[in-house]
Write a protein that holds these residues in place. Structure first.
Motif, mmCIF file in Angstrom:
data_model
loop_
_atom_site.group_PDB
_atom_site.id
_atom_site.type_symbol
_atom_site.label_atom_id
_atom_site.label_comp_id
_atom_site.label_asym_id
_atom_site.label_seq_id
_atom_site.Cartn_x
_atom_site.Cartn_y
_atom_site.Cartn_z
ATOM 1 N N PRO A 43 -14.760 3.579 9.896
ATOM 2 C CA PRO A 43 -13.710 3.544 10.915
ATOM 3 C C PRO A 43 -12.747 2.359 10.830
ATOM 4 N N TYR A 44 -13.057 1.391 9.978
ATOM 5 C CA TYR A 44 -12.230 0.195 9.947
ATOM 6 C C TYR A 44 -11.506 0.054 8.616
ATOM 7 N N TYR A 45 -10.403 -0.660 8.647
ATOM 8 C CA TYR A 45 -9.612 -0.813 7.447
ATOM 9 C C TYR A 45 -10.133 -1.963 6.591
ATOM 10 N N SER A 46 -9.645 -1.996 5.383
ATOM 11 C CA SER A 46 -9.939 -3.082 4.463
ATOM 12 C C SER A 46 -8.650 -3.463 3.748
ATOM 13 N N LEU A 47 -8.589 -4.689 3.267
ATOM 14 C CA LEU A 47 -7.436 -5.123 2.490
ATOM 15 C C LEU A 47 -7.667 -4.862 1.003
ATOM 16 N N ARG A 48 -8.858 -4.419 0.660
ATOM 17 C CA ARG A 48 -9.227 -4.248 -0.741
ATOM 18 C C ARG A 48 -9.138 -2.792 -1.158
ATOM 19 N N ALA A 49 -8.389 -2.532 -2.205
ATOM 20 C CA ALA A 49 -8.238 -1.168 -2.697
ATOM 21 C C ALA A 49 -9.583 -0.573 -3.104
ATOM 22 N N SER A 50 -10.478 -1.393 -3.596
ATOM 23 C CA SER A 50 -11.769 -0.907 -4.081
ATOM 24 C C SER A 50 -12.633 -0.321 -2.971
ATOM 25 N N GLU A 51 -12.301 -0.601 -1.726
ATOM 26 C CA GLU A 51 -13.102 -0.117 -0.608
ATOM 27 C C GLU A 51 -12.568 1.178 -0.013
ATOM 28 N N TYR A 52 -11.594 1.774 -0.682
ATOM 29 C CA TYR A 52 -11.057 3.065 -0.248
ATOM 30 C C TYR A 52 -11.460 4.130 -1.269
ATOM 31 N N PRO A 53 -12.274 5.089 -0.883
ATOM 32 C CA PRO A 53 -12.690 6.129 -1.833
ATOM 33 C C PRO A 53 -11.694 7.279 -1.990
ATOM 34 N N TYR A 54 -10.762 7.412 -1.055
ATOM 35 C CA TYR A 54 -9.839 8.544 -1.089
ATOM 36 C C TYR A 54 -8.406 8.052 -1.232
ATOM 37 N N TRP A 55 -7.686 8.673 -2.187
ATOM 38 C CA TRP A 55 -6.318 8.249 -2.492
ATOM 39 C C TRP A 55 -5.401 9.456 -2.639
ATOM 40 N N GLY A 56 -4.143 9.251 -2.271
ATOM 41 C CA GLY A 56 -3.124 10.245 -2.550
ATOM 42 C C GLY A 56 -2.565 10.034 -3.954
ATOM 43 N N GLN A 57 -1.624 10.898 -4.326
ATOM 44 C CA GLN A 57 -1.058 10.851 -5.669
ATOM 45 C C GLN A 57 0.086 9.856 -5.770
ATOM 46 N N GLY A 58 0.596 9.392 -4.651
ATOM 47 C CA GLY A 58 1.668 8.411 -4.639
ATOM 48 C C GLY A 58 3.040 9.034 -4.451
ATOM 49 N N THR A 59 3.953 8.249 -3.898
ATOM 50 C CA THR A 59 5.342 8.663 -3.731
ATOM 51 C C THR A 59 6.234 7.488 -4.124
ATOM 52 N N GLN A 60 7.280 7.789 -4.891
ATOM 53 C CA GLN A 60 8.152 6.736 -5.426
ATOM 54 C C GLN A 60 9.163 6.293 -4.375
ATOM 55 N N VAL A 61 9.280 4.989 -4.213
ATOM 56 C CA VAL A 61 10.313 4.384 -3.370
ATOM 57 C C VAL A 61 11.150 3.476 -4.260
ATOM 58 N N THR A 62 12.451 3.732 -4.289
ATOM 59 C CA THR A 62 13.356 2.928 -5.091
ATOM 60 C C THR A 62 14.453 2.381 -4.190
ATOM 61 N N VAL A 63 14.602 1.066 -4.195
ATOM 62 C CA VAL A 63 15.599 0.410 -3.355
ATOM 63 C C VAL A 63 16.640 -0.215 -4.271
ATOM 64 N N SER A 64 17.869 0.230 -4.141
ATOM 65 C CA SER A 64 18.947 -0.284 -4.975
ATOM 66 C C SER A 64 19.644 -1.447 -4.283
ATOM 67 N N SER A 65 20.148 -2.365 -5.084
ATOM 68 C CA SER A 65 20.818 -3.548 -4.513
ATOM 69 C C SER A 65 22.297 -3.309 -4.333
#
Length: 124
Positions: free
Chosen positions: A102-124
């Motif tokens: 039920p609680y969050y972690s700051l460590r990626a290794s403590e998350y067993p479930y992941w999405g595929q990712g979404t690209q964010v691009t910020v132009s200057s």
């Protein structure tokens, strides 16, 4: 098993906003902590923000504090990341993750479930 699907990424100019969504399926994500991470080219995956199972406790990385807000709607089985005042250095693939408890972690290794990712691009 929990399946996570991110959406809402895209190309935006510096100073603009985007809202990322992470929809869960397969099993309710409401009892679990959740987080957002990002990975820029040739860099390691880094923590962005996280919250516990009811959204009552949240934490954000210093680099996004005051600009990004994490939230969740357990009725919709969805976690959000509102990103304002975007900067070019925010450019990365953003991943959502669900914890095993039920609680969050700051460590990626403590998350067993992941999405595929979404690209964010910020132009200057």
């Amino acid at each position: 098993q929990v399946q996570l699907v991110e959406s809402g990424g895209g190309l935006v100019q510096a100073g603009g906003s985007l809202r990322l969504s992470c929809a869960a399926s397969g099993r309710a994500v409401s009892p679990y902590g959740a987080g957002w991470f990002r990975q820029a080219p040739e860099k390691e995956r880094e923590f962005v923000a996280a919250l516990n199972w009811d959204g009552g406790s949240t934490y954000s990385a210093d680099s996004v504090k005051g600009r990004f807000t994490i939230s969740r709607d357990n009725a919709k089985n969805t976690v959000y990341l509102q990103m304002n005042s975007l900067k070019p250095e925010d450019t990365a693939v953003y991943y959502c993750a669900a914890a095993s408890g039920p609680y969050y972690s700051l460590r990626a290794s403590e998350y067993p479930y992941w999405g595929q990712g979404t690209q964010v691009t910020v132009s200057s």
